[in-house]
Design a protein around this motif. Structure first.
Motif, PDB file in Angstrom:
ATOM      1  N   VAL A   4       0.402  -1.039  -0.180  1.00 59.86           N
ATOM      2  CA  VAL A   4      -0.614  -0.484  -0.005  1.00 59.86           C
ATOM      3  C   VAL A   4       0.994   1.318  -0.089  1.00 59.86           C
ATOM      4  O   VAL A   4       1.466   1.573   0.936  1.00 59.86           O
ATOM      5  CB  VAL A   4      -0.874   0.204   1.220  1.00 59.86           C
ATOM      6  N   TYR A  31     -11.939  -3.481   0.182  1.00 60.50           N
ATOM      7  CA  TYR A  31     -12.031  -2.584   2.242  1.00 60.50           C
ATOM      8  C   TYR A  31     -11.067  -1.610   1.881  1.00 60.50           C
ATOM      9  O   TYR A  31      -9.415  -1.461   1.631  1.00 60.50           O
ATOM     10  CB  TYR A  31     -12.086  -3.771   2.802  1.00 60.50           C
ATOM     11  N   TYR A  33      -8.538   1.431   4.992  1.00 61.88           N
ATOM     12  CA  TYR A  33      -9.394   2.480   6.064  1.00 61.88           C
ATOM     13  C   TYR A  33      -7.939   3.006   5.783  1.00 61.88           C
ATOM     14  O   TYR A  33      -7.208   3.310   5.044  1.00 61.88           O
ATOM     15  CB  TYR A  33      -8.627   0.276   6.952  1.00 61.88           C
ATOM     16  N   PHE A  91      -2.047   6.544   9.050  1.00 60.77           N
ATOM     17  CA  PHE A  91      -1.921   4.835   8.777  1.00 60.77           C
ATOM     18  C   PHE A  91      -3.702   4.822   7.244  1.00 60.77           C
ATOM     19  O   PHE A  91      -4.054   4.754   7.873  1.00 60.77           O
ATOM     20  CB  PHE A  91      -1.616   3.838   9.085  1.00 60.77           C
ATOM     21  N   LEU A 102      -4.763  -6.633   6.810  1.00 64.14           N
ATOM     22  CA  LEU A 102      -4.969  -5.455   6.850  1.00 64.14           C
ATOM     23  C   LEU A 102      -3.794  -5.624   6.815  1.00 64.14           C
ATOM     24  O   LEU A 102      -2.740  -5.359   6.528  1.00 64.14           O
ATOM     25  CB  LEU A 102      -5.052  -4.331   8.136  1.00 64.14           C
ATOM     26  N   PHE A 104      -0.718  -2.571   5.548  1.00 67.25           N
ATOM     27  CA  PHE A 104      -0.334  -0.639   5.788  1.00 67.25           C
ATOM     28  C   PHE A 104       0.229  -0.140   5.301  1.00 67.25           C
ATOM     29  O   PHE A 104       0.825  -0.922   4.653  1.00 67.25           O
ATOM     30  CB  PHE A 104      -0.112  -1.246   7.047  1.00 67.25           C
ATOM     31  N   GLY A 105      -0.045   1.391   5.299  1.00 68.00           N
ATOM     32  CA  GLY A 105       0.677   1.478   4.001  1.00 68.00           C
ATOM     33  C   GLY A 105       2.104   2.342   5.317  1.00 68.00           C
ATOM     34  O   GLY A 105       2.334   1.920   6.300  1.00 68.00           O
ATOM     35  N   SER A 106       2.906   2.871   4.499  1.00 67.25           N
ATOM     36  CA  SER A 106       4.353   2.932   5.619  1.00 67.25           C
ATOM     37  C   SER A 106       3.815   5.038   6.539  1.00 67.25           C
ATOM     38  O   SER A 106       4.298   5.319   7.389  1.00 67.25           O
ATOM     39  CB  SER A 106       4.822   3.435   5.275  1.00 67.25           C
TER      40      SER A 106
ATOM     41  N   TYR B  37       0.536  -7.255  15.128  1.00 71.98           N
ATOM     42  CA  TYR B  37       1.444  -6.466  13.619  1.00 71.98           C
ATOM     43  C   TYR B  37       2.899  -5.913  13.806  1.00 71.98           C
ATOM     44  O   TYR B  37       3.460  -5.609  15.670  1.00 71.98           O
ATOM     45  CB  TYR B  37       0.915  -5.065  13.314  1.00 71.98           C
ATOM     46  N   GLU B  43       9.174   1.070   7.757  1.00 65.88           N
ATOM     47  CA  GLU B  43       8.274   0.541   6.716  1.00 65.88           C
ATOM     48  C   GLU B  43       7.222  -0.052   7.494  1.00 65.88           C
ATOM     49  O   GLU B  43       7.054   1.144   8.118  1.00 65.88           O
ATOM     50  CB  GLU B  43       8.912  -1.002   6.955  1.00 65.88           C
ATOM     51  N   SER B  44       6.360  -0.014   6.963  1.00 64.74           N
ATOM     52  CA  SER B  44       5.005  -0.009   7.166  1.00 64.74           C
ATOM     53  C   SER B  44       4.886  -0.505   8.044  1.00 64.74           C
ATOM     54  O   SER B  44       4.730  -1.992   8.206  1.00 64.74           O
ATOM     55  CB  SER B  44       3.371  -0.909   5.797  1.00 64.74           C
TER      56      SER B  44
END
Lengths: 113, 116
Positions: A4, A31, A33, A91, A102, A104-106, B37, B43-44
């Motif tokens: 992402v 989806y 978020y 995020f 999910l 996630f982007g950074s 997580y 990083e993500s």
């Protein structure tokens, strides 16, 4: 793995201005978020978006916030007007099915002066 | 409301020692889903583990966790810490699959630092 992308990584703006945060989700994900993380605090859910509509939003998702994904392009978070308390890392995340993994982007670090 | 508690903000370990990061949760839903997580610097955040059924261990990349509904816990463990495990670890709760539509409640995070 799937990625992402969030653009920009950092944004500095003056209070009262409008800002748009962009997210390029994983292709074929349905989806989307947004989460907000104030420095030193936990990530908190803002909103989820599916099939062109907001499905659920938290109390952090103020009236000044809006999300959209026009024509399958970027998934955006717009804040208009911004306030000092909007300073945070935002995020973006996407998933193929609800409540599944999910991605996630950074994050975009937003600083409101 | 739903919440996740991670009691340790910072854990510093010597390489080779076992890792245990605590995670407890509160929810009114009977079938919660718990996640770990991991967030490496620059990083993500990415998924490390997700819970299975009650009392069943789930493993990935040397880490493991077991959902215990009786104690509302989902502690993260690893038998031997490596330098590359240094990162921020978040425990997260999804109260009920489907109806919650992917809304995750995150803990405050535990910063793990592994030293030689």
């Amino acid at each position: 793995g799937p990625k992402v992308l969030q653009i920009p990584s950092h944004q500095i703006i003056d209070m009262g201005q409008m800002v748009t945060l962009n997210c390029d989700p994983v292709s074929n994900h349905l989806y989307f978020y947004w989460y907000k993380q104030i420095l030193g605090q936990q990530m908190e859910f803002l909103v989820n978006f599916y099939n062109g509509k907001v499905m659920e939003k938290s109390k952090l998702f103020k009236d000044q916030f809006s999300v959209e994904r026009p024509d399958g392009s970027y998934f955006t978070l717009k804040i208009q007007p911004t306030a000092l308390e909007d300073s945070a890392v935002y995020f973006c995340a996407s998933s193929s099915r609800s409540a599944e993994t999910l991605y996630f982007g950074s994050g975009t670090r937003l600083t409101v002066l | 409301g739903d919440s996740v508690t991670q009691t340790e903000g910072l854990v510093t370990l010597t390489e080779g020692l076992p890792v245990m990061l605590n995670c407890t949760y509160q929810t009114i839903y009977s079938n919660p889903f718990l996640f770990w997580y991991v967030h490496y610097l620059n990083e993500s955040p990415r998924l490390l583990l997700k819970s299975s059924t009650d009392n069943k261990r789930t493993e990935h990349q040397g880490f493991h966790a077991t959902l215990h509904k009786s104690s509302s816990s989902f502690h993260l463990q690893k038998s031997s810490a490596q330098l590359s495990d240094s990162a921020l670890y978040y425990c997260a709760l999804s109260a009920e699959r489907g109806s919650a539509l992917g809304r995750l409640h995150f803990g405050a995070g535990t910063q793990l630092i592994v030293i030689p």
